[in-house]
Write an enzyme that holds these catalytic residues in place. Structure first.
Site, mmCIF file in Angstrom:
data_model
loop_
_atom_site.group_PDB
_atom_site.id
_atom_site.type_symbol
_atom_site.label_atom_id
_atom_site.label_comp_id
_atom_site.label_asym_id
_atom_site.label_seq_id
_atom_site.Cartn_x
_atom_site.Cartn_y
_atom_site.Cartn_z
ATOM 1 N N ARG A 139 10.999 -14.990 11.640
ATOM 2 C CA ARG A 139 11.342 -14.309 10.383
ATOM 3 C C ARG A 139 12.712 -13.724 10.647
ATOM 4 O O ARG A 139 12.874 -12.820 11.467
ATOM 5 C CB ARG A 139 10.297 -13.232 10.064
ATOM 6 C CG ARG A 139 10.665 -12.293 8.914
ATOM 7 C CD ARG A 139 10.748 -13.009 7.571
ATOM 8 N NE ARG A 139 11.053 -12.084 6.470
ATOM 9 C CZ ARG A 139 12.286 -11.823 6.017
ATOM 10 N NH1 ARG A 139 13.343 -12.399 6.557
ATOM 11 N NH2 ARG A 139 12.459 -10.984 5.016
ATOM 12 N N HIS A 142 16.803 -9.137 9.817
ATOM 13 C CA HIS A 142 17.016 -8.565 8.486
ATOM 14 C C HIS A 142 16.718 -7.068 8.491
ATOM 15 O O HIS A 142 16.268 -6.511 9.495
ATOM 16 C CB HIS A 142 16.111 -9.267 7.460
ATOM 17 C CG HIS A 142 14.652 -8.953 7.633
ATOM 18 N ND1 HIS A 142 13.874 -9.500 8.629
ATOM 19 C CD2 HIS A 142 13.817 -8.120 6.941
ATOM 20 C CE1 HIS A 142 12.638 -9.027 8.541
ATOM 21 N NE2 HIS A 142 12.569 -8.191 7.530
ATOM 22 N N HIS A 144 15.684 -3.694 5.346
ATOM 23 C CA HIS A 144 15.390 -3.396 3.935
ATOM 24 C C HIS A 144 15.279 -1.895 3.753
ATOM 25 O O HIS A 144 15.163 -1.149 4.724
ATOM 26 C CB HIS A 144 14.099 -4.085 3.468
ATOM 27 C CG HIS A 144 13.072 -4.252 4.535
ATOM 28 N ND1 HIS A 144 12.326 -3.209 5.018
ATOM 29 C CD2 HIS A 144 12.698 -5.348 5.256
ATOM 30 C CE1 HIS A 144 11.516 -3.658 5.964
ATOM 31 N NE2 HIS A 144 11.718 -4.946 6.137
ATOM 32 N N GLU A 148 8.666 -0.350 7.196
ATOM 33 C CA GLU A 148 7.710 -1.456 7.367
ATOM 34 C C GLU A 148 6.712 -1.109 8.460
ATOM 35 O O GLU A 148 7.085 -0.786 9.583
ATOM 36 C CB GLU A 148 8.486 -2.731 7.734
ATOM 37 C CG GLU A 148 7.612 -3.896 8.184
ATOM 38 C CD GLU A 148 8.439 -5.157 8.469
ATOM 39 O OE1 GLU A 148 9.365 -5.459 7.687
ATOM 40 O OE2 GLU A 148 8.164 -5.841 9.484
ATOM 41 N N HIS A 187 15.570 -5.693 12.238
ATOM 42 C CA HIS A 187 14.509 -6.203 13.108
ATOM 43 C C HIS A 187 14.293 -7.699 12.898
ATOM 44 O O HIS A 187 14.842 -8.290 11.968
ATOM 45 C CB HIS A 187 13.210 -5.429 12.854
ATOM 46 C CG HIS A 187 12.777 -5.423 11.421
ATOM 47 N ND1 HIS A 187 13.277 -4.540 10.496
ATOM 48 C CD2 HIS A 187 11.897 -6.208 10.741
ATOM 49 C CE1 HIS A 187 12.733 -4.754 9.317
ATOM 50 N NE2 HIS A 187 11.888 -5.776 9.425
ATOM 51 N N GLU A 210 9.425 -9.098 -1.162
ATOM 52 C CA GLU A 210 9.814 -9.758 0.088
ATOM 53 C C GLU A 210 11.064 -10.612 -0.106
ATOM 54 O O GLU A 210 11.666 -11.069 0.851
ATOM 55 C CB GLU A 210 8.660 -10.610 0.622
ATOM 56 C CG GLU A 210 8.186 -11.630 -0.390
ATOM 57 C CD GLU A 210 7.145 -12.582 0.168
ATOM 58 O OE1 GLU A 210 6.958 -12.589 1.379
ATOM 59 O OE2 GLU A 210 6.548 -13.296 -0.631
ATOM 60 N N HIS A 322 -9.393 11.331 -0.306
ATOM 61 C CA HIS A 322 -8.158 11.591 0.440
ATOM 62 C C HIS A 322 -7.225 12.419 -0.435
ATOM 63 O O HIS A 322 -6.876 11.999 -1.532
ATOM 64 C CB HIS A 322 -7.475 10.274 0.814
ATOM 65 C CG HIS A 322 -8.375 9.352 1.577
ATOM 66 N ND1 HIS A 322 -8.559 9.452 2.933
ATOM 67 C CD2 HIS A 322 -9.184 8.347 1.159
ATOM 68 C CE1 HIS A 322 -9.438 8.534 3.320
ATOM 69 N NE2 HIS A 322 -9.827 7.848 2.270
ATOM 70 N N GLU A 327 -5.247 5.374 -1.406
ATOM 71 C CA GLU A 327 -5.696 4.492 -0.321
ATOM 72 C C GLU A 327 -5.400 3.045 -0.712
ATOM 73 O O GLU A 327 -5.679 2.624 -1.828
ATOM 74 C CB GLU A 327 -7.209 4.669 -0.111
ATOM 75 C CG GLU A 327 -7.800 3.651 0.853
ATOM 76 C CD GLU A 327 -9.258 3.953 1.190
ATOM 77 O OE1 GLU A 327 -9.624 5.151 1.234
ATOM 78 O OE2 GLU A 327 -10.023 3.001 1.396
ATOM 79 N N HIS A 366 -15.088 8.224 -3.260
ATOM 80 C CA HIS A 366 -15.527 6.839 -3.049
ATOM 81 C C HIS A 366 -16.291 6.710 -1.739
ATOM 82 O O HIS A 366 -16.351 7.645 -0.943
ATOM 83 C CB HIS A 366 -14.340 5.880 -3.066
ATOM 84 C CG HIS A 366 -13.297 6.162 -2.002
ATOM 85 N ND1 HIS A 366 -12.458 7.251 -2.080
ATOM 86 C CD2 HIS A 366 -12.975 5.517 -0.851
ATOM 87 C CE1 HIS A 366 -11.654 7.250 -1.018
ATOM 88 N NE2 HIS A 366 -11.955 6.217 -0.257
#
Ligand code: NAG
Ligand code: NAG
Ligand code: NAG
Length: 448
Positions: A139, A142, A144, A148, A187, A210, A322, A327, A366
């Protein structure tokens, strides 16, 4: 309508699991525990996919058959949409998406598909990408604007990154390992081993695409050759034959060991960008394990917190919520039933299986119940937050004055209230709760 043919098909569905799916006929008089259409005031779960049974919109004497066309495979995967528990109410947006419904971008030696706010409108805080790279497949280098986070689903992968102080990072990862690259950090990823790798990428913005990353080759393509030459202090002819178009995912050469690949200018980064999630000491529940990774034990991961859950036979992720983030759940193995309580009397139940994504908006109550009789349930709970936080209903009840709880729930049934009080007496958070666990006040069978 009570004839021997119908009895026969009911008997068949009880005995066969692997055969072709059985078209279910509702027989209200059949009281066997596995029979989905009996009168059931408790709304028990039914694994129609695992049992090969066709769910029908029939419940407690109401509803009827489906006459027109229907997608039977999807119906079997979503028994709680076709035949919702009687406790569901009101309108909730869709909170489920399967990566199988995402478009796949096919490239040389790999592919990628995404679940973002465009596929699943409730996926506002987080976007997910599922990517596969064959051995040696890269990959492209690059960066962004989103941070990530990633979880290795299968195989082996090499990651490289550069930090803001000029420190460099290289690591080889396997199934269950994580990485985190803060916003803007450059990365690369490369498949290793016999079969390469597949992983789940998480970005801390649901609007991520992406296709909108900054790519090395694309930058060179859009910079005057004279400037590129000047930047590298070389004559422009050097750059005449370099590959200019973006590569995104492409076959590279098989890398050597990390030590042999380190360039002469390599300066080891002070930061740790990877983490072995499955080696994290688990929080033991009575019915499974939870491994929590957030900025407390993986300091670089400032914007993503996650839990990895193993839910054992007859167990469920207990009723909880939460307070600090939505989530974003990803199902790795098994099948699950989840009811999301949204306040204002609204609740809706969804079913999930391996490869599916679920959203539970912040603060909504939940649980995650194992639907399957033969597969363990393995789930990732992912949050755009620096810390994993949850509230357990069980713990709350145990740590609230007894009288207050009794007045709320058992004002007209003090005897049941006594039993309840005994069970929550020494309540602690039991992240994954077994229905067989012993409690001081009750026999195990009274749980069922
Ligand atoms: C690679 O894939 C093959 C075929 O699916 C499998 O038999 C083999 O065990 C895999 N190897 C590794 C190291 O996972
Ligand atoms: C997502 O990005 C698109 C294109 O940049 C923009 O039009 C849209 O408003 C954004 N949506 C959200 C929810 O931020
Ligand atoms: C899942 O739950 C069912 C029903 O409670 C149970 O019978 C089964 O053993 C569980 N499966 C596994 C392996 O977790």
């Amino acid at each position: 309508m009570y004839n021997s043919n119908l009895l026969l098909s009911a008997a068949l569905l009880l005995s066969s699991c692997s055969a072709a799916p059985v078209d279910q006929q509702p027989l209200e008089k059949d009281t066997s525990a596995h029979y989905p259409y009996r009168y059931d005031p408790y709304d028990r779960k039914h694994d129609t996919y695992g049992d090969g049974v066709q769910p029908l919109p029939v419940r407690n004497g109401h509803g009827t058959s489906v006459l027109g066309p229907t997608n039977k495979d999807r119906d079997r995967q979503n028994p709680d949409l076709v035949r919702p528990p009687s406790t569901d109410h009101g309108i909730l947006p869709n909170l489920r998406w399967s990566f199988s419904d995402s478009h796949i971008r096919i490239e040389e030696g790999g592919w990628t598909r995404q679940t973002t706010v465009r596929e699943l409108p409730a996926s506002v805080e987080i976007a997910g990408v599922n990517m596969r790279l064959e051995p040696g497949v890269i990959r492209e280098l690059h960066w962004h604007k989103e941070a990530e986070w990633a979880y290795v689903l299968k195989g082996e992968v090499r990651v490289t990154a550069l930090d803001t102080e000029g420190g460099s990072f290289i690591d080889d990862l396997k199934e269950g390992d994580l990485w985190y690259f803060p916003s803007g950090h450059p990365h690369s990823l490369q498949g290793l081993g016999e079969n390469g790798t597949e992983f789940l990428l998480i970005f801390d913005d649901g609007n991520f695409s992406e296709d909108s990353t900054f790519l090395l080759n694309e930058w060179i393509e859009h910079t005057p050759k004279a400037v590129v030459a000047e930047n590298f202090r070389l004559p422009p002819e050097i750059f005449e034959n370099i590959h200019e178009k973006d590569k995104y995912i492409f076959q590279g050469s098989i890398p050597d060991s990390i030590d042999k690949e380190k360039p002469p200018a390599f300066k080891k980064s002070k930061h740790q960008y990877t983490h072995r999630m499955l080696d994290t000491p688990p929080v033991e529940g009575s019915g499974g394990k939870a491994r929590i990774v957030d900025s407390k034990n993986f300091p670089i991961s400032k914007t993503i917190a996650a839990g990895h859950l193993d839910i054992e036979p007859g167990a469920m992720r207990e009723m909880h919520w939460h307070p600090n983030a939505d989530e974003w759940s990803y199902f790795i193995k098994g099948r699950a039933r989840v009811t999301i309580f949204a306040a204002e009397g609204n609740a809706r139940t969804f079913d999930y299986m391996a490869g599916d994504v679920g959203i539970v908006p912040r603060n909504m109550g939940h649980f995650i119940e194992n639907l399957s009789d033969d597969e363990p349930l393995e789930v990732l709970e992912i949050f755009r937050a620096d810390e994993f936080q949850d509230f357990s209903l069980f713990q709350w009840m145990g740590e609230t004055p007894r009288r207050l709880v009794q007045d709320h729930l058992f004002q007209h049934d003090p005897k049941s209230g006594e039993k309840f009080a005994k069970v929550v007496e020494k309540a602690d958070k039991d992240v994954i709760k077994s229905q067989y666990a012993k409690s001081p006040g009750l026999e195990a069978k009274e749980y069922l």
